[in-house]
Write a protein that holds these residues in place. Sequence first.
Motif, PDB file in Angstrom:
ATOM      1  N   GLU A 181       0.820  -1.207   0.000  1.00  0.00           N
ATOM      2  CA  GLU A 181       0.000   0.000   0.000  1.00  0.00           C
ATOM      3  C   GLU A 181       0.857   1.262   0.000  1.00  0.00           C
ATOM      4  O   GLU A 181       0.576   2.216  -0.731  1.00  0.00           O
ATOM      5  N   LYS A 182       1.900   1.284   0.803  1.00  0.00           N
ATOM      6  CA  LYS A 182       2.761   2.476   0.877  1.00  0.00           C
ATOM      7  C   LYS A 182       3.505   2.703  -0.439  1.00  0.00           C
ATOM      8  O   LYS A 182       3.582   3.826  -0.941  1.00  0.00           O
ATOM      9  N   LEU A 183       4.034   1.629  -1.026  1.00  0.00           N
ATOM     10  CA  LEU A 183       4.772   1.792  -2.274  1.00  0.00           C
ATOM     11  C   LEU A 183       3.843   2.096  -3.454  1.00  0.00           C
ATOM     12  O   LEU A 183       4.254   2.751  -4.415  1.00  0.00           O
ATOM     13  N   GLY A 216      14.592  10.499  -8.554  1.00  0.00           N
ATOM     14  CA  GLY A 216      14.830  11.328  -7.381  1.00  0.00           C
ATOM     15  C   GLY A 216      13.603  11.459  -6.497  1.00  0.00           C
ATOM     16  O   GLY A 216      13.699  11.390  -5.266  1.00  0.00           O
ATOM     17  N   LYS A 217      12.435  11.648  -7.110  1.00  0.00           N
ATOM     18  CA  LYS A 217      11.203  11.806  -6.324  1.00  0.00           C
ATOM     19  C   LYS A 217      10.815  10.508  -5.633  1.00  0.00           C
ATOM     20  O   LYS A 217      10.404  10.508  -4.458  1.00  0.00           O
ATOM     21  N   PHE A 218      10.919   9.386  -6.342  1.00  0.00           N
ATOM     22  CA  PHE A 218      10.570   8.102  -5.732  1.00  0.00           C
ATOM     23  C   PHE A 218      11.510   7.805  -4.562  1.00  0.00           C
ATOM     24  O   PHE A 218      11.064   7.417  -3.471  1.00  0.00           O
ATOM     25  N   GLN A 219      12.808   8.008  -4.790  1.00  0.00           N
ATOM     26  CA  GLN A 219      13.786   7.719  -3.746  1.00  0.00           C
ATOM     27  C   GLN A 219      13.580   8.608  -2.513  1.00  0.00           C
ATOM     28  O   GLN A 219      13.700   8.151  -1.375  1.00  0.00           O
ATOM     29  N   ALA A 220      13.273   9.879  -2.744  1.00  0.00           N
ATOM     30  CA  ALA A 220      13.061  10.799  -1.616  1.00  0.00           C
ATOM     31  C   ALA A 220      11.856  10.385  -0.780  1.00  0.00           C
ATOM     32  O   ALA A 220      11.892  10.396   0.454  1.00  0.00           O
ATOM     33  N   LEU A 221      10.761  10.008  -1.448  1.00  0.00           N
ATOM     34  CA  LEU A 221       9.556   9.578  -0.731  1.00  0.00           C
ATOM     35  C   LEU A 221       9.802   8.269   0.011  1.00  0.00           C
ATOM     36  O   LEU A 221       9.330   8.080   1.140  1.00  0.00           O
ATOM     37  N   LEU A 222      10.536   7.361  -0.615  1.00  0.00           N
ATOM     38  CA  LEU A 222      10.834   6.077   0.022  1.00  0.00           C
ATOM     39  C   LEU A 222      11.719   6.275   1.256  1.00  0.00           C
ATOM     40  O   LEU A 222      11.473   5.678   2.318  1.00  0.00           O
ATOM     41  N   LEU A 223      12.723   7.110   1.138  1.00  0.00           N
ATOM     42  CA  LEU A 223      13.629   7.372   2.260  1.00  0.00           C
ATOM     43  C   LEU A 223      12.888   8.034   3.424  1.00  0.00           C
ATOM     44  O   LEU A 223      13.151   7.738   4.594  1.00  0.00           O
ATOM     45  N   GLU A 224      11.949   8.892   3.080  1.00  0.00           N
ATOM     46  CA  GLU A 224      11.151   9.548   4.123  1.00  0.00           C
ATOM     47  C   GLU A 224      10.360   8.521   4.930  1.00  0.00           C
ATOM     48  O   GLU A 224      10.292   8.598   6.167  1.00  0.00           O
ATOM     49  N   LEU A 259       8.262   3.624   8.994  1.00  0.00           N
ATOM     50  CA  LEU A 259       6.965   3.182   8.480  1.00  0.00           C
ATOM     51  C   LEU A 259       7.063   2.036   7.485  1.00  0.00           C
ATOM     52  O   LEU A 259       6.040   1.514   7.037  1.00  0.00           O
ATOM     53  N   LEU A 260       8.290   1.646   7.118  1.00  0.00           N
ATOM     54  CA  LEU A 260       8.476   0.539   6.184  1.00  0.00           C
ATOM     55  C   LEU A 260       8.743  -0.756   6.942  1.00  0.00           C
ATOM     56  O   LEU A 260       9.505  -0.764   7.917  1.00  0.00           O
ATOM     57  N   LYS A 261       8.136  -1.831   6.477  1.00  0.00           N
ATOM     58  CA  LYS A 261       8.409  -3.152   7.037  1.00  0.00           C
ATOM     59  C   LYS A 261       9.440  -3.825   6.127  1.00  0.00           C
ATOM     60  O   LYS A 261       9.153  -4.103   4.955  1.00  0.00           O
ATOM     61  N   ILE A 316      20.936  -6.347   8.345  1.00  0.00           N
ATOM     62  CA  ILE A 316      21.026  -4.959   8.805  1.00  0.00           C
ATOM     63  C   ILE A 316      21.842  -4.145   7.792  1.00  0.00           C
ATOM     64  O   ILE A 316      22.915  -4.542   7.373  1.00  0.00           O
ATOM     65  N   GLY A 317      21.304  -3.051   7.379  1.00  0.00           N
ATOM     66  CA  GLY A 317      21.997  -2.196   6.426  1.00  0.00           C
ATOM     67  C   GLY A 317      21.720  -2.502   4.973  1.00  0.00           C
ATOM     68  O   GLY A 317      22.217  -1.806   4.080  1.00  0.00           O
ATOM     69  N   GLN A 318      20.903  -3.558   4.700  1.00  0.00           N
ATOM     70  CA  GLN A 318      20.654  -3.913   3.304  1.00  0.00           C
ATOM     71  C   GLN A 318      19.811  -2.863   2.580  1.00  0.00           C
ATOM     72  O   GLN A 318      19.977  -2.644   1.387  1.00  0.00           O
ATOM     73  N   PHE A 319      18.908  -2.222   3.314  1.00  0.00           N
ATOM     74  CA  PHE A 319      18.122  -1.161   2.688  1.00  0.00           C
ATOM     75  C   PHE A 319      19.040  -0.055   2.165  1.00  0.00           C
ATOM     76  O   PHE A 319      18.883   0.412   1.038  1.00  0.00           O
ATOM     77  N   ASP A 320      19.985   0.363   2.989  1.00  0.00           N
ATOM     78  CA  ASP A 320      20.901   1.433   2.581  1.00  0.00           C
ATOM     79  C   ASP A 320      21.723   1.030   1.360  1.00  0.00           C
ATOM     80  O   ASP A 320      21.962   1.836   0.462  1.00  0.00           O
ATOM     81  N   ILE A 321      22.142  -0.233   1.321  1.00  0.00           N
ATOM     82  CA  ILE A 321      22.935  -0.714   0.186  1.00  0.00           C
ATOM     83  C   ILE A 321      22.112  -0.671  -1.105  1.00  0.00           C
ATOM     84  O   ILE A 321      22.575  -0.180  -2.143  1.00  0.00           O
ATOM     85  N   LEU A 322      20.883  -1.185  -1.036  1.00  0.00           N
ATOM     86  CA  LEU A 322      20.030  -1.196  -2.222  1.00  0.00           C
ATOM     87  C   LEU A 322      19.613   0.212  -2.626  1.00  0.00           C
ATOM     88  O   LEU A 322      19.529   0.536  -3.814  1.00  0.00           O
TER      89      LEU A 322
END
Length: 402
Positions: free
Chosen positions: A109-111, A190-198, A204-206, A213-219
């Motif tokens: 839903e969030k994505l 840029g817009k998608f990445q900014a909203l996702l990072l927020e 709020l992301l599962k 740990i840290g895999q989100f940052d890598i991807l």
Amino acid sequence: MHNRVLQNIFSAYSGYLSKTAQPLKNLKAISSIQECRTKSMGSSYYRCKHNHVTEQHHSCRHRSCPLCSGRKKLQWVDQQRRKLFDTEHFHVVFTIPHEYLPLWQYNEEKLTDILFLSSKETLFELMASKDYHGVTPGMLMALHTWGRQLTLHPHIHCLITAGGLTLREKWKETGEYLLPVRVVKSLYRGKFQALLLEQYRAGLLKLPPSWSIGQFDILFKACYRKEWSVRIQERYEHGQGVLLYFSRYIKGGPLKPKQILNVDHKGLDFRYFDHRDQRRMQLRLKPQEFLRRVLQHIPPIGKHMVRSYGLYAGCNKKKHDLCSNQVGLMKDQRLPAGLQIQDLMVECGQCHESTKLTGRVWSKAKKGISFIKGAARQDSAGGNVQHGDEPDTAGMGLFSSA
């Protein structure tokens, strides 16, 4: 294959489905598809002048049910044609990187909202820029989550006017080209990445359990370094062709019954069009894998998969009327004969005379807890609700219950 083949597959594998963990949205879809136009959905009763009584079972009206979606699709096309301008349109497709597919499965839903918002804002910002057109366009966006082989492939189809309203309230054409595709790709990323990072920083992301740990940052950083997929198709003389393409998947799910070629207890064959090779292909899947692929495309409950923006948004009626007076509306174009909405009339099954409605019996609506407890009814099918339906139990001997 007849138009109840998907219903029969779901019914034949109801035992298997009941043993698999499913979210509430899938449980509701499974129950609706299994019971559509069966006695458990309730019935309407019609009587002819010779006192013959005809029983017609009700449709489930679930947006993922292929059995009862035909008329809803035509009604949707008719509604959109009354809104869309009679002018050229472009077809734009926004896709997310495959690296984010595990994240999509846990945050659908969030994505979904992020994908709609980033796509919309990208086009709005560039179309309004004085470097390009300086206009507000009309946009109709539809989310599809599947690829040709029913794999997970979330992407947005956007039908956007080849022009828009200027600040002086005049219609202005874009010309032959909409926007530079490289600029669109960069801004969209840029817009998608900014909203996702927020969302991530707000907690709020599962994250998928398999992620370290840290895999989100890598991807996240890896996706910034790659070029994202955005396609701007050639300009259409009018938007009706793309609108009809949208309508094929607005209701009824990702697969039409006629695409299924063969079903037995070992597997299922279905046909699809490979856009890379530009030819029809055939794929065989085990029934369990087929059901898994179909069910992953059930939309979240209450989430709109088609959205209107800009001049096509409901809140912009004044601007919409202003533009329709300048360029006209698509409703004045004639639809192909097969897409005309026909008035339905129930004929008597014995004498074929016209009938009148004499009464209705409605099924009791189920609440979420009923699905969770596995209380969905498994009544056998009876009659049909539209002319042309084939017997609902045809071919059931082909399927295994396990």
